[in-house]
Design an enzyme around this catalytic site. Structure first.
Site, short mmCIF file in Angstrom:
data_model
loop_
_atom_site.label_atom_id
_atom_site.label_comp_id
_atom_site.label_asym_id
_atom_site.label_seq_id
_atom_site.Cartn_x
_atom_site.Cartn_y
_atom_site.Cartn_z
N ASP A 96 200.67 -59.56 10.34
CA ASP A 96 201.06 -58.49 11.26
C ASP A 96 201.50 -59.16 12.55
O ASP A 96 200.75 -59.96 13.13
CB ASP A 96 199.82 -57.60 11.52
CG ASP A 96 200.20 -56.15 11.73
OD1 ASP A 96 201.11 -55.90 12.53
OD2 ASP A 96 199.57 -55.28 11.09
N ASP A 198 204.77 -54.69 14.29
CA ASP A 198 204.16 -53.50 14.85
C ASP A 198 205.14 -52.76 15.76
O ASP A 198 205.88 -53.39 16.53
CB ASP A 198 202.93 -53.95 15.67
CG ASP A 198 202.02 -52.81 16.07
OD1 ASP A 198 201.47 -52.14 15.17
OD2 ASP A 198 201.85 -52.58 17.29
N HIS A 322 196.73 -47.68 7.62
CA HIS A 322 195.51 -47.62 8.42
C HIS A 322 195.60 -46.67 9.60
O HIS A 322 194.68 -46.62 10.41
CB HIS A 322 195.18 -49.04 8.91
CG HIS A 322 196.24 -49.56 9.85
ND1 HIS A 322 197.53 -49.82 9.45
CD2 HIS A 322 196.21 -49.82 11.16
CE1 HIS A 322 198.24 -50.22 10.47
NE2 HIS A 322 197.47 -50.24 11.53
C1 NOJ Z 1 200.66 -49.38 15.26
C2 NOJ Z 1 199.47 -49.84 14.52
O1 NOJ Z 1 199.66 -49.63 13.15
C3 NOJ Z 1 198.28 -49.11 15.09
O2 NOJ Z 1 197.13 -49.32 14.33
C4 NOJ Z 1 198.10 -49.57 16.51
O3 NOJ Z 1 197.04 -48.85 17.10
C5 NOJ Z 1 199.36 -49.33 17.32
N1 NOJ Z 1 200.54 -49.79 16.62
C6 NOJ Z 1 199.32 -50.10 18.60
O4 NOJ Z 1 199.47 -51.47 18.34
#
Ligand code: NOJ
Length: 528
Positions: A96, A198, A322
């Site tokens: 990630d 992300d 998630h």
């Molecule tokens: C997307 C991620 O999948 C999530 O879990 C996270 O809280 C936010 N981006 C901020 O990084």
């Protein structure tokens, strides 16, 4: 073809997969221990949610060192061991990459916030307050409240699309780009097979910081972030140059994969493949997460997505992650098998979320057990993501075989019935259906590479063909409870029933029609 076009991807949330050291949190040696399970399931690549050094304000999506492993998950040696072991079993590993924001504990931000003259001041997004006081503009944080945090020491605000502990980097600054490209190279050189990026559509914000307009569709009771349309804070045209830069780094290495996390309608999503496909290989297609579980709605969505894809772009489908409620709870127990069949027979790379293959449900989280910062910031809107992040259910023993200690989130209370050991032993289980579907996808070229051809169908039936030279299959899914007889289209000759969601029927001969039970799905071999 590239490996990732044929692949089935599997997302691991490392905190919740397998604990090996008895601290109640999953870790890298735990994942190594479970690699044989993944190999047997038949997936091709693992994507690990963040494992880097982090204060864990957002469970690793707030990184304070991009090139070190958080001790909670293990060491760099453990990571290398995982990479080697995965590769030895033929599994690729995707990490990630979180380039939009760092932790507020990252040395870059500590330096940036130290003074207005700091050499790294411009690495983040600092603005003066509005002339009449208050934040620089009306932008909202996805996690509640203003997206601007006031810093009294330097009398300016910094921008954070998520938590205040996650300040956004300034991707207009070439030094930021260079530094982040180097973090990618660090992992690519180590041997990782690619990244899931992300919030890629957030990376660049409007240069003039214009106010976001109100959302005319906002309804009382909705998440406060929905009050405005994030027109100027996300999905800016310049973002595609930034993504092209990420892709150029990926292309310095052979056969690596770039996936982008993008929550946008499919027509806007298409742009994330980039001009001449120079962007993300796979902009994640989350549209099934947001579409009602109805045959006609899904058929229309597939058509829209297929039509929106640029020439040569490779599709992909996601049914869980998630951040969203568990698949089993969204579609209901009766439809879990049909959902599996849909995901694994559509055209394009499928991504599975850990535990969906055994039918893990959204777990009930008591108020005192809430860990998710989003839920804590904006309680009462159903934002909580803890319920889809509970420990993997391996067996019916203590803590579902996840850990010897009390896990960081409670194990879902259905674990005695819903677990890997039990389902492995039951030929008609959901887990064994996933295994059979993945194996079929591997052997039938029509499924992994064929064209998608929608077929007319009524009511709760979703039907399509997958076709390639020399191989042709028919998929018929009953999304409703009523038994139904489906007539094979005129001019088409059916052969064998390859897989049914009711395992007893596999291998049956099919004539010109097939009787489906309620909630049944079938894959049928057609004469070419
Ligand atoms: C997307 C991620 O999948 C999530 O879990 C996270 O809280 C936010 N981006 C901020 O990084």
């Amino acid at each position: 073809m590239h490996w990732w076009q044929r692949a089935v991807l599997y997302q691991i949330y490392p905190r919740s997969f397998q604990d090996s050291n008895g601290d109640g949190v999953g870790d890298l040696p735990g994942i190594v221990r479970r690699l044989p399970y993944l190999a047997e399931l038949g997936v091709d690549a693992l994507w690990l949610s963040p494992i880097f050094v982090s204060p864990m304000a957002d469970f690793g999506y707030d990184i304070s060192d991009y090139t070190a492993i958080d001790p909670l998950f293990g060491s760099m040696r453990d990571f290398d061991a995982l990479l080697d072991a995965a590769h030895a079993q033929g599994l690729k590993v995707l990490l990630d990459f979180v380039p939009n924001h760092t932790s507020d504990q990252h040395p870059w931000f500590v330096e940036s916030r130290a003074s207005r003259q700091s050499a790294k001041r411009d690495w983040y997004i600092w603005r003066n307050g509005a002339p009449n006081g208050g934040p620089p503009n009306n932008w909202l944080s996805e996690f509640g409240g203003s997206a601007w945090q006031f810093d009294a020491a330097t009398d300016q605000y910094y921008y954070h699309a998520f938590l205040a502990a996650q300040p956004d980097l300034n991707w207009r600054n070439p030094q930021v780009r260079d530094a982040m490209h180097d973090t990618m190279r660090f992992w690519l050189r180590r041997g990782v097979d690619g990244f899931r990026v992300d919030v890629i559509w957030h990376l660049i914000k409007d240069e003039a910081f214009r106010d976001n307009p109100p959302n005319p569709d906002f309804r009382d009771g909705e998440m406060p972030y929905r009050r405005l349309l994030p027109l100027y804070s996300t999905d800016r045209p310049e973002v595609h140059d930034i993504i092209q830069g990420l892709r150029a780094v990926i292309d310095e290495f052979p056969e690596r994969l770039l996936i982008g996390e993008v929550y946008l309608p499919v027509e806007r999503l298409a742009a994330y493949y980039g001009r001449d496909l120079s962007g993300a290989h796979l902009p994640f297609n989350f549209s099934l997460l947001e579409t009602p579980w109805q045959a006609r709605a899904i058929a229309a969505l597939i058509d829209r997505y297929e039509a929106a894809l640029p020439d040569g772009a490779w599709p992909n489908w996601v049914l869980g992650n998630h951040d969203r409620p568990r698949l089993a709870s969204r579609v209901g127990d009766a439809q879990m098998a049909v959902a599996a069949m849909l995901l694994l027979t559509l055209r394009g790379t499928p991504t599975l979320y850990y535990g969906d293959e055994i039918g893990m449900r959204q777990a009930a989280i008591a108020p005192g057990q809430v860990r998710d910062p989003w839920e804590k910031n904006v309680p009462g809107f159903g934002a909580g993501r803890d319920g889809c992040r509970t420990p993997m259910q391996w067996d019916g023993g203590a803590h579902a075989g996840f850990s010897v200690a009390e896990p960081w989130l409670p194990v879902s209370d259905d674990f005695a019935a819903c677990n890997v050991a039990r389902e492995s032993a039951d030929p008609s289980s959901l887990l064994n259906l996933y295994r059979r579907l993945i194996a079929l996808r591997r052997t039938r070229v029509a499924l992994s590479q064929g064209d998608y051809r929608p077929l007319a169908a009524a009511c709760d039936i979703l039907a399509y063909e997958r076709v390639v030279a020399g191989d042709r299959v028919l998929v018929v899914l009953n999304l409703g409870p009523q038994p139904i007889v489906y007539r094979v289209p005129a001019g088409t000759t059916a052969e064998n029933l390859l897989i049914s969601t009711d395992s007893g029927r596999d291998g049956q001969k099919v004539a010109d029609s097939i009787a489906l039970r309620g909630h049944e799905g079938v894959v049928i071999e057609l004469c070419v």
